[in-house]
Design a protein around this motif. Sequence first.
Motif, mmCIF file in Angstrom:
data_model
loop_
_atom_site.group_PDB
_atom_site.id
_atom_site.type_symbol
_atom_site.label_atom_id
_atom_site.label_comp_id
_atom_site.label_asym_id
_atom_site.label_seq_id
_atom_site.Cartn_x
_atom_site.Cartn_y
_atom_site.Cartn_z
ATOM 1 N N VAL B 35 0.810 -1.226 0.000
ATOM 2 C CA VAL B 35 0.000 0.000 0.000
ATOM 3 C C VAL B 35 0.842 1.275 0.000
ATOM 4 N N LYS B 36 2.121 1.130 0.382
ATOM 5 C CA LYS B 36 3.088 2.233 0.326
ATOM 6 C C LYS B 36 2.684 3.474 1.114
ATOM 7 N N ASN B 37 1.883 3.296 2.147
ATOM 8 C CA ASN B 37 1.698 4.426 3.047
ATOM 9 C C ASN B 37 1.425 3.936 4.455
ATOM 10 N N GLU B 38 1.838 4.737 5.424
ATOM 11 C CA GLU B 38 1.827 4.309 6.823
ATOM 12 C C GLU B 38 0.423 4.050 7.354
ATOM 13 N N ALA B 39 -0.497 4.968 7.031
ATOM 14 C CA ALA B 39 -1.844 4.853 7.613
ATOM 15 C C ALA B 39 -2.525 3.556 7.167
ATOM 16 N N ASP B 40 -2.473 3.274 5.881
ATOM 17 C CA ASP B 40 -3.122 2.063 5.379
ATOM 18 C C ASP B 40 -2.424 0.797 5.875
ATOM 19 N N ALA B 41 -1.088 0.834 5.859
ATOM 20 C CA ALA B 41 -0.351 -0.339 6.340
ATOM 21 C C ALA B 41 -0.709 -0.600 7.809
ATOM 22 N N GLY B 42 -0.788 0.498 8.586
ATOM 23 C CA GLY B 42 -1.164 0.369 10.002
ATOM 24 C C GLY B 42 -2.556 -0.207 10.152
ATOM 25 N N ASP B 43 -3.505 0.307 9.362
ATOM 26 C CA ASP B 43 -4.883 -0.205 9.419
ATOM 27 C C ASP B 43 -4.938 -1.693 9.136
ATOM 28 N N ILE B 44 -4.205 -2.108 8.122
ATOM 29 C CA ILE B 44 -4.215 -3.515 7.726
ATOM 30 C C ILE B 44 -3.742 -4.393 8.886
#
Lengths: 365, 168
Positions: B35-44
């Motif tokens: 996903v190449k971004n922190e917020a989405d990676a964190g959500d996952i």
Amino acid sequence: MTGNISVKDIDSRERKKDMEDKIINIENIEIKELDSLKERYMDVKMPEEQLDKLKRAIEKGKMDNRKEQRKRAAARFAANAAAVMAVFIILPNISPSVAYAMGRVPVLGNLIELVTWRDYKYEDERHQADVEVGKLEVARGETGKIVLEDSYYEVEEAMDVAVEENVNNSMEEMEAEETFNDSMEVKETLKNSVDDINVQVEEITENLIAEFETHLQEEMGYHDLVVKSEVVADNDKYFTLKLLCFQAAGSGYEWNYFYTIDMATGKQLQLKDLFKEGADYITVISEEIKRQMREQMEADDNVCYWLEEEMEEWNFQSITEETTFYLNEEEKLVISFNEAEVAPAYMGVVEFKIEEDVVKDILKQ
Amino acid sequence: MQLISGKKKKTNEQLVEEILLEQYEQYYRLAYSYVKNEADAGDIVQNGAYKALRSSHTLRQQEYAKTWIYRIMLNEIYAHLRQPKNESYEFLQESRGYEAESAEDEYVNIDLQRALDSLPQQDKAIITMKYFEDKKLEEIAEILDENISTVKSRLYRSMKKLQLHMAE
């Protein structure tokens, strides 16, 4: 047609060979540039705020598990309680003859009563306790609970009659006195058993409450406690008290204690007391349990017991002299295992009914 | 007081929590690589962790807990990628930052990175697990619930593709 098949054969053979080549060659493919990609890949670190969120998600997951478990435990308890109530209330309403029989024949609570003794409720955001534990009492004549104490009256009446007819018939008197003495002795033993059980139940309950209260001081974590007592069987032969305990700190754990009194002797019953002297009841019952485990697992994929797992030390081998048991209302032997004792925790407390056929050869008559 | 007579065993929930807290970086960088971004990676990772805990009671054999959680995380990534892309400002900023950063890094081959990213999701996961996380083929097969030869041939195919790309 035949031509087609042979082409296919060749084709699949070639594909197979091709596959084998790939397997051999796989380590030979090397892309040096991947190493630098790896370095960058490994450089990615979870930021602090995301880690905090992760920890909160974990807590939430545990809390929701705990809520669900509490609901399940409460539902189970309610179901049991409802079943007992049904015997008390519905039967007299629907059937005059049953009501009559209950009045006459001491069916339930004839000698032992369960009176509420410890009532402890607590609830805040992270803690919840629901303790309702009864104390056993041997019924006394003067409390006026006539229905409950029929048999005790009968003994006294017998004595009265015997005294009155003292002069007339000394044989009758002696018999009556014997019955009276016997039953007094049984009653004395019964009182001792009941006292023992009360002491144990009290200790367990108080310990759990004390433990719960220490958790109230803590700043973190979730704690739950449920302790309930319940009469499982109360008939001419046996009286069984169940103490249900549920404790949760993150994940929940449910376990039970059963206390069974043999009403003929007034003594607390041990598993071995049910069987003939020297009979190998342990093997007979263990094999029966294993049979039932297998049967249930074959019938339902969701059922799982630790029986043939790779981790052998967890597998159920055999019951012991101390294995929890009780006699249900039908006077059938039930072996009870606490959560995670013989099955994964999601199975909860598991019970095995041992049919009379299985043990008839070794049962004490 | 004896709660569990004799044998003391970790509950599935405890085990899952332990693994999550031990391995979260692994899940995070895997998610980030997609996903190449922190917020989405964190959500996952958070969603995956919650799901793993909530279904921990269904885990039959504790020895598979690690691969089981990894699989949950992978599925969480795929599910996220299936969602319609939300090209938020933050998202664009972050992904642009990522590219810019890599451009400065002379050791990183952007073409190869792009080629890797353009592989089918599962094939990219196989390469990532094999070459970045140094997982054994057996473990990868377990995670993907495939047999080893399937994993091997997919790995071979993907590597060939990358090689071709590099030769161009």
